[in-house]
Design a protein around this motif. Structure first.
Motif, PDB file in Angstrom:
ATOM      1  N   VAL A 176     -23.510  12.429  33.253  1.00 14.27           N
ATOM      2  CA  VAL A 176     -22.811  12.178  31.996  1.00 14.27           C
ATOM      3  C   VAL A 176     -22.256  13.456  31.398  1.00 14.27           C
ATOM      4  O   VAL A 176     -21.240  13.437  30.687  1.00 14.27           O
ATOM      5  CB  VAL A 176     -23.758  11.470  30.993  1.00 14.27           C
ATOM      6  N   SER A 177     -22.867  14.607  31.682  1.00 18.79           N
ATOM      7  CA  SER A 177     -22.379  15.871  31.118  1.00 18.79           C
ATOM      8  C   SER A 177     -21.006  16.245  31.663  1.00 18.79           C
ATOM      9  O   SER A 177     -20.283  17.037  31.048  1.00 18.79           O
ATOM     10  CB  SER A 177     -23.378  16.996  31.384  1.00 18.79           C
ATOM     11  N   ASP A 178     -20.634  15.664  32.818  1.00 23.15           N
ATOM     12  CA  ASP A 178     -19.316  15.945  33.369  1.00 23.15           C
ATOM     13  C   ASP A 178     -18.204  15.290  32.557  1.00 23.15           C
ATOM     14  O   ASP A 178     -17.023  15.595  32.764  1.00 23.15           O
ATOM     15  CB  ASP A 178     -19.233  15.468  34.819  1.00 23.15           C
ATOM     16  N   TYR A 179     -18.577  14.380  31.643  1.00 21.82           N
ATOM     17  CA  TYR A 179     -17.599  13.660  30.828  1.00 21.82           C
ATOM     18  C   TYR A 179     -17.521  14.218  29.406  1.00 21.82           C
ATOM     19  O   TYR A 179     -16.893  13.611  28.542  1.00 21.82           O
ATOM     20  CB  TYR A 179     -17.951  12.170  30.775  1.00 21.82           C
ATOM     21  N   LYS A 180     -18.128  15.360  29.158  1.00 20.50           N
ATOM     22  CA  LYS A 180     -18.146  15.911  27.817  1.00 20.50           C
ATOM     23  C   LYS A 180     -16.752  16.350  27.384  1.00 20.50           C
ATOM     24  O   LYS A 180     -15.894  16.688  28.206  1.00 20.50           O
ATOM     25  CB  LYS A 180     -19.104  17.095  27.733  1.00 20.50           C
ATOM     26  N   ALA A 181     -16.523  16.341  26.083  1.00 21.10           N
ATOM     27  CA  ALA A 181     -15.233  16.769  25.548  1.00 21.10           C
ATOM     28  C   ALA A 181     -14.972  18.216  25.922  1.00 21.10           C
ATOM     29  O   ALA A 181     -15.843  19.073  25.827  1.00 21.10           O
ATOM     30  CB  ALA A 181     -15.220  16.614  24.027  1.00 21.10           C
ATOM     31  N   GLY A 182     -13.756  18.488  26.362  1.00 21.87           N
ATOM     32  CA  GLY A 182     -13.395  19.842  26.775  1.00 21.87           C
ATOM     33  C   GLY A 182     -13.512  20.076  28.256  1.00 21.87           C
ATOM     34  O   GLY A 182     -13.173  21.154  28.743  1.00 21.87           O
ATOM     35  N   GLY A 183     -13.996  19.072  29.019  1.00 20.30           N
ATOM     36  CA  GLY A 183     -14.054  19.179  30.463  1.00 20.30           C
ATOM     37  C   GLY A 183     -15.261  19.928  30.976  1.00 20.30           C
ATOM     38  O   GLY A 183     -16.046  20.504  30.221  1.00 20.30           O
ATOM     39  N   THR A 184     -15.413  19.911  32.279  1.00 18.72           N
ATOM     40  CA  THR A 184     -16.530  20.567  32.946  1.00 18.72           C
ATOM     41  C   THR A 184     -16.005  21.601  33.933  1.00 18.72           C
ATOM     42  O   THR A 184     -14.888  21.466  34.460  1.00 18.72           O
ATOM     43  CB  THR A 184     -17.399  19.530  33.687  1.00 18.72           C
ATOM     44  N   ASP A 185     -16.792  22.648  34.168  1.00 15.85           N
ATOM     45  CA  ASP A 185     -16.356  23.722  35.057  1.00 15.85           C
ATOM     46  C   ASP A 185     -16.091  23.205  36.470  1.00 15.85           C
ATOM     47  O   ASP A 185     -16.869  22.417  37.010  1.00 15.85           O
ATOM     48  CB  ASP A 185     -17.411  24.827  35.125  1.00 15.85           C
TER      49      ASP A 185
END
Length: 463
Positions: A176-185
């Motif tokens: 779910v952290s891959d869908y956080k606002a601002g994108g994922t590395d």
């Protein structure tokens, strides 16, 4: 003016188009000589002198590689005449320069793609028009890099380069952290290879032949056979925390648990949307020689331009927000992105400044359609983008009366700014001369995001 802007404003700043007059004065001889201490023996290892612009926010479904930068190479290691100016493509590896990058990103970090040179520099004996090379690049829709100009400084040449390439990054994730606002590395390593191409890289246990575009078993640590003339030109970006960000094209969760990467600014590919020249996003557009008139069934007729001027419909903006579901986002939190700001900025003495003759202040564009927003994914939205994008066109052009948005710079009284021509074309030569700019221009935009009822949008403190 109070700005109702999503809390991740800075991370959502998007670079959409750039313009490069060939007389780029940002690189002076004294600056060039100072890079890594130029001595009597020139290093053949390619060096990133400056990253000018790159698509660092990449949508998982519209995943495109776009870059402009200045690369230092040993004098005469690269010769643009190696590729015929009429055909244009380095089919034999004779140009002594190529780039490779992980096409699948973190999905498979051993799967690399090679991008080859497309010549857009007309030779002195060429019978073509002065604008022929710039026009060829404006029409490009394939995976190439081009060199706009070569600046010599003693033992080294400095190449102003644009890359247009495809990517195929992961579309989904169970995290779910891959869908956080601002994108994922998302790690993305772009290697420059200078000099003899044959044998410079291995693919698995054999040489990576020039006729093979992709290698599914490339390991940079052990398969670079010419380390003295190969380098990872994006390593400095990673070291400075300027990684590529992957924006998932869908959301995850429901209601208060809904996670989305955030509004996404569309990056053009092929003819989505159709621009002057018919293709791409005019990334690395050279205006020095002007452009011929152009027409097709999609855009109609576009006027030719004088040297220093970009034609109308050369640039565009469209924001997609996948939080539009009334089922998974019933309260409409941060679901509406029907307004945004944009601004032209340029280099002056190697620092970014607003372009006074165009947009001395950010310009607010309102009324992006369709509204209210119902987008739940970025898949298949190219037709919506083509229909509702804002372009640099005349607000009086009857072809765009059904679209309330345009990128037409005016002053507070509604009069066109000095570098803004009435047909939508932009006189970058005038903007450069009036403000004594270096010659590299960049178009940036950021979203205004609200809740469905128009109230201010906020995001969790975790972002």
């Amino acid at each position: 003016m109070k700005r109702q802007i999503i809390a991740v404003l800075v991370t959502l700043l998007a670079t959409l188009a750039i313009v490069i007059p060939l007389g780029l004065s940002a690189l002076s001889a004294s600056q060039a000589n100072a890079v890594n201490g130029q001595d009597e023996t020139a290093s053949r290892k390619p060096l990133l002198y400056r990253m000018l612009a790159y698509n660092d926010k990449i949508d998982s479904y519209q995943d495109e590689l776009r870059m402009d930068f200045i690369l230092r190479v040993k004098h005469n290691d690269f010769d643009p005449s190696c590729a015929d100016a009429s055909g244009g493509v380095d089919t034999r590896g004779a140009c002594n320069l190529s780039f490779v990058y992980p096409y699948l990103g973190s999905t498979n970090q051993s799967y690399y793609r090679r991008v080859k040179y497309l010549n857009t520099i007309a030779s002195a004996s060429s019978s073509g028009q002065p604008w022929s090379g710039a026009y060829k690049w404006a029409q490009n829709q394939d995976e190439y890099f081009t060199v706009h100009t070569i600046i010599n400084s003693g033992l080294y040449d400095y190449l102003t380069i644009s890359i247009e390439g495809d990517l195929n990054l992961r579309d989904t994730s169970s995290n779910v952290s891959d869908y956080k606002a601002g994108g994922t590395d998302e790690p993305l390593n772009v290697f420059a290879v200078v000099g003899q191409q044959q044998g410079a890289l291995s693919c698995g246990g054999i040489s990576w032949g020039w006729g093979i575009a992709d290698c599914g078993t490339f390991k940079p640590d052990t398969m670079i056979n010419a380390p003295d003339r190969t380098s990872n030109i994006t390593s400095s970006l990673t070291a400075n925390g300027k990684n590529f960000k992957l924006y998932m094209g869908d959301c995850m969760g429901k209601g208060a648990d809904l996670q989305c990467s955030g509004p996404y600014s569309w990056i053009g590919w092929n003819d989505q949307p159709d621009l002057y020249g018919g293709n791409q996003a005019n990334w690395g557009m050279v205006t020095d020689y002007g452009f011929p008139a152009y027409s097709d069934t999609s855009v109609g007729s576009i006027n030719g331009t004088n040297p220093g001027t970009a034609p109308s419909r050369s640039f565009f903006t469209y924001w997609l927000n996948p939080r539009g579901s009334t089922i998974y986002n019933p309260d409409g939190i941060c679901s509406e992105t029907n307004s945004y700001y944009y601004q032209w900025v340029a280099l002056k003495d190697s620092e970014w400044v607003p372009v006074d003759e165009l947009t001395p202040e950010p310009v607010l564009v309102t009324g992006q359609q369709p509204s209210p927003n119902s987008v739940t994914t970025t898949v298949g939205k190219q037709y919506q983008v083509s229909r509702y994008s804002a372009f640099n066109v005349s607000p009086k052009d009857p072809r765009y009366l059904n679209n309330p948005d345009e990128l037409f710079a005016t002053d507070k009284n509604g009069n066109p700014m000095p570098a803004q021509n009435s047909d939508g074309s932009i006189n970058f030569k005038e903007a450069k001369e009036k403000q004594d700019l270096d010659g590299y221009f960049k178009f940036v935009t950021w979203p205004v995001t609200t809740n469905r009822d128009g109230s201010a949008c906020t995001v969790s403190s975790e972002v």
